[in-house]
Design a protein around this motif. Structure first.
Motif, PDB file in Angstrom:
ATOM      1  N   ASP A  35      -0.702 -10.491  -0.585  1.00 16.45           N
ATOM      2  CA  ASP A  35       0.347  -9.658  -1.165  1.00 16.45           C
ATOM      3  C   ASP A  35       1.312 -10.570  -1.920  1.00 16.45           C
ATOM      4  OD1 ASP A  35       1.704  -7.327  -1.772  1.00 16.45           O
ATOM      5  OD2 ASP A  35       2.642  -7.118   0.193  1.00 16.45           O
ATOM      6  N   THR A  84       5.499 -10.978  -3.528  1.00 13.07           N
ATOM      7  CA  THR A  84       6.860 -10.459  -3.412  1.00 13.07           C
ATOM      8  C   THR A  84       7.803 -11.244  -4.328  1.00 13.07           C
ATOM      9  OG1 THR A  84       8.525  -9.692  -1.823  1.00 13.07           O
ATOM     10  CG2 THR A  84       7.723 -11.930  -1.524  1.00 13.07           C
ATOM     11  N   THR A 131      -1.872  -3.960   4.745  1.00 14.55           N
ATOM     12  CA  THR A 131      -1.237  -5.236   4.418  1.00 14.55           C
ATOM     13  C   THR A 131       0.011  -5.429   5.290  1.00 14.55           C
ATOM     14  OG1 THR A 131      -0.045  -4.153   2.603  1.00 14.55           O
ATOM     15  CG2 THR A 131      -2.069  -5.315   2.029  1.00 14.55           C
ATOM     16  N   GLU A 168      -5.503 -10.793   4.225  1.00 15.12           N
ATOM     17  CA  GLU A 168      -4.516  -9.959   3.521  1.00 15.12           C
ATOM     18  C   GLU A 168      -3.805 -10.802   2.471  1.00 15.12           C
ATOM     19  OE1 GLU A 168      -1.691  -7.881   5.972  1.00 15.12           O
ATOM     20  OE2 GLU A 168      -3.173  -7.539   7.557  1.00 15.12           O
ATOM     21  N   GLU A 178       3.071  -8.250   5.043  1.00 18.67           N
ATOM     22  CA  GLU A 178       4.420  -7.746   4.793  1.00 18.67           C
ATOM     23  C   GLU A 178       5.375  -8.153   5.908  1.00 18.67           C
ATOM     24  OE1 GLU A 178       4.221  -3.582   3.662  1.00 18.67           O
ATOM     25  OE2 GLU A 178       2.527  -4.137   2.387  1.00 18.67           O
ATOM     26  N   SER A 231      -2.304  -2.767  -6.109  1.00 22.20           N
ATOM     27  CA  SER A 231      -1.886  -3.534  -7.285  1.00 22.20           C
ATOM     28  C   SER A 231      -3.075  -3.953  -8.142  1.00 22.20           C
ATOM     29  CB  SER A 231      -1.109  -4.777  -6.838  1.00 22.20           C
ATOM     30  OG  SER A 231      -1.016  -5.680  -7.924  1.00 22.20           O
ATOM     31  N   THR A 248      -5.743  -5.799   0.238  1.00 27.51           N
ATOM     32  CA  THR A 248      -4.505  -5.810  -0.558  1.00 27.51           C
ATOM     33  C   THR A 248      -3.946  -4.391  -0.657  1.00 27.51           C
ATOM     34  OG1 THR A 248      -5.621  -5.351  -2.660  1.00 27.51           O
ATOM     35  CG2 THR A 248      -5.483  -7.664  -2.008  1.00 27.51           C
ATOM     36  N   ASP A 249      -2.886  -4.255  -1.443  1.00 24.15           N
ATOM     37  CA  ASP A 249      -2.486  -2.899  -1.808  1.00 24.15           C
ATOM     38  C   ASP A 249      -3.166  -2.568  -3.137  1.00 24.15           C
ATOM     39  OD1 ASP A 249      -1.047  -4.180  -3.800  1.00 24.15           O
ATOM     40  OD2 ASP A 249       0.886  -3.966  -2.792  1.00 24.15           O
TER      41      ASP A 249
END
Ligand SMILES: [Zn+2]
Length: 307
Positions: A138, A140, A236, A136, A240, A206, A203-204
Motif C-alpha cells: 500500500d 501513503t 490491506t 500486502e 494500513e 489502486s 492491494t487495494d
C-alpha cells in the motif's frame, strides 16, 4: 530490577565486552586485514578501552571500526543505553528527549539517533512472499515536502512525502521506503525489487498495481471505493495498521521530518515492527538484533545531510 541496571549500560569496559561478544562471537577479527590469529589485547593505563593489536598487519583496532560507533567519542555504555531506548520505545524517541536522558549535547543526540536508525536498516533484504504467501502493498502520504508548494486553499497531497510499505503476512515483517512520485512504473519497480514472483500480491483497487500484479502468482485486491475492506483473507488491513503506527510516531515525536531523512525513520519503524513483542521478540532481543546491524554502516555527519 531495572532493565537499564545491567553493567554494560554503566561501565564502559563491560559495554565493550558486551558489544565484542555479539559482533565477534568467534573472537576478535582485525578490520584492517581480516586476520583472526595472533591478535593481542592491549593493556596498560594509557591504552584505550577495547584496544587490540593485530600482529599480522601490526595495526591496532577496536570493535568500533567499521561500525556506527566509529569516530564517535560517546562512551560505549551510553551508546548501548541509546540503542536500548530507541529499540524499546513504541513510537520512537526524539533527539531532544535523548539529549536530556543521556546528558549528551542535542547535536550528538541527533547524530546518534540517525546512526542508530541506520543500524536498524536491513542491509541485505530478501524477497518477501517467497513461499507463496500473501504480501500486502500500500502507499501513503506523510508530512510535508518543502520543495513543493502547497496549493492555495486546496487539500490534496502534492506537497506531501510519499511512502510505499510492504508486509509479508507469513513472516510478519514490514518494509517501507520513500517514493519520489508514486507513479505506476516506480511502484512496479518497488514491488519487483521486494516481492518474489511466487507471492500472492494483495492491494487495494489502486491502478498503480494492476499491471505489475499480472507478474505475480496471484493479485487480489479489495475495493475501498465500494467500502470493501476484507474479503476472505484478502485485505490491506495489516499494512494500513503499520501506516497508522508510523504516522502516530511521526506526528508525536518526529514532527519535522526532512525528506533526506525519511528513509531512516522508515527503517526505524520497520525494525521495531519486524522485531515486535507479538512475534516473540522482547526488549533485550530487539536491542541485541539492533547490535547485529551496526556493522558496515558508517554514516558520517556529512553524509547524513545535516541541516
Ligand atoms: Zn590485521
Amino acid at each position: 530490577m531495572s532493565a537499564l541496571s545491567a553493567p554494560h549500560f554503566h561501565n564502559e569496559e563491560a559495554a565493550y565486552a558486551y558489544v565484542e561478544a555479539r559482533i565477534w562471537p568467534e573472537g576478535p577479527v582485525c578490520p584492517h586485514c581480516g586476520g583472526v590469529d595472533r591478535i593481542g589485547k592491549m593493556g596498560g593505563k594509557s591504552t584505550r578501552i577495547g584496544a587490540y593489536k593485530c600482529y599480522q598487519c601490526r595495526k591496532p583496532f577496536t570493535v568500533k571500526i567499521g561500525t556506527i560507533f566509529e569516530a564517535s567519542h560517546v562512551p560505549m555504555n551510553i551508546w548501548l543505553q541509546a540503542m536500548y531506548l530507541i529499540a524499546g520505545s513504541k513510537k520512537g524517541i526524539s533527539s531532544n528527549q535523548l539529549h536530556r536522558i543521556l546528558g549528551v549535547t542535542l547535536k550528538t543526540a541527533w547524530f546518534m539517533s540517525h546512526r542508530i536508525r541506520d543500524a536498524m536498516r536491513d542491509g541485505a533484504p530478501d524477497l518477501m512472499g517467497g513461499s507463496g504467501g500473501r504480501v500486502e502493498v500500500d502507499e501513503t502520504f506523510i508530512g510535508y515536502n518543502p520543495r513543493v508548494k502547497k496549493a492555495k486553499g486546496k487539500g490534496g497531497s502534492a506537497h506531501k512525502l510519499r511512502v510505499v510499505a510492504l508486509i509479508d503476512r507469513d513472516s510478519g515483517k514490514a518494509r517501507s521506503m520513500p517514493a519520489n512520485s508514486l507513479v505506476r512504473d516506480e511502484v512496479a519497480q518497488i514491488v519487483r525489487t521486494n516481492v518474489a514472483k511466487e507471492a500472492q500480491l494483495t492491494t487495494d483497487e489502486s491502478r498503480l498495481y494492476a499491471a505489475v500484479g499480472k507478474e505475480y502468482a496471484s493479485h487480489e485486491f479489495v475495493t475501498h471505493g465500494r467500502h470493501e475492506y476484507v474479503r476472505g483473507d484478502v485485505s490491506t488491513n495489516t499494512v494500513e495498521g503499520y501506516f497508522s503506527i508510523f504516522k502516530r510516531g511521526m506526528r508525536g515525536i518526529y514532527q519535522h521530518c526532512h525528506e533526506n531523512h525519511l528513509h531512516r525513520y522508515l527503517a526505524e519503524f520497520d525494525f521495531r515492527y519486524t522485531n515486535r513483542q507479538a512475534l516473540g521478540c522482547n526488549d533485550a532481543d530487539r536491542a541485541d538484533r539492533l547490535l547485529q546491524g551496526v556493522v558496515g554502516k558508517r554514516l558520517t555527519y556529512e553524509t547524513i545531510g545535516a541541516r
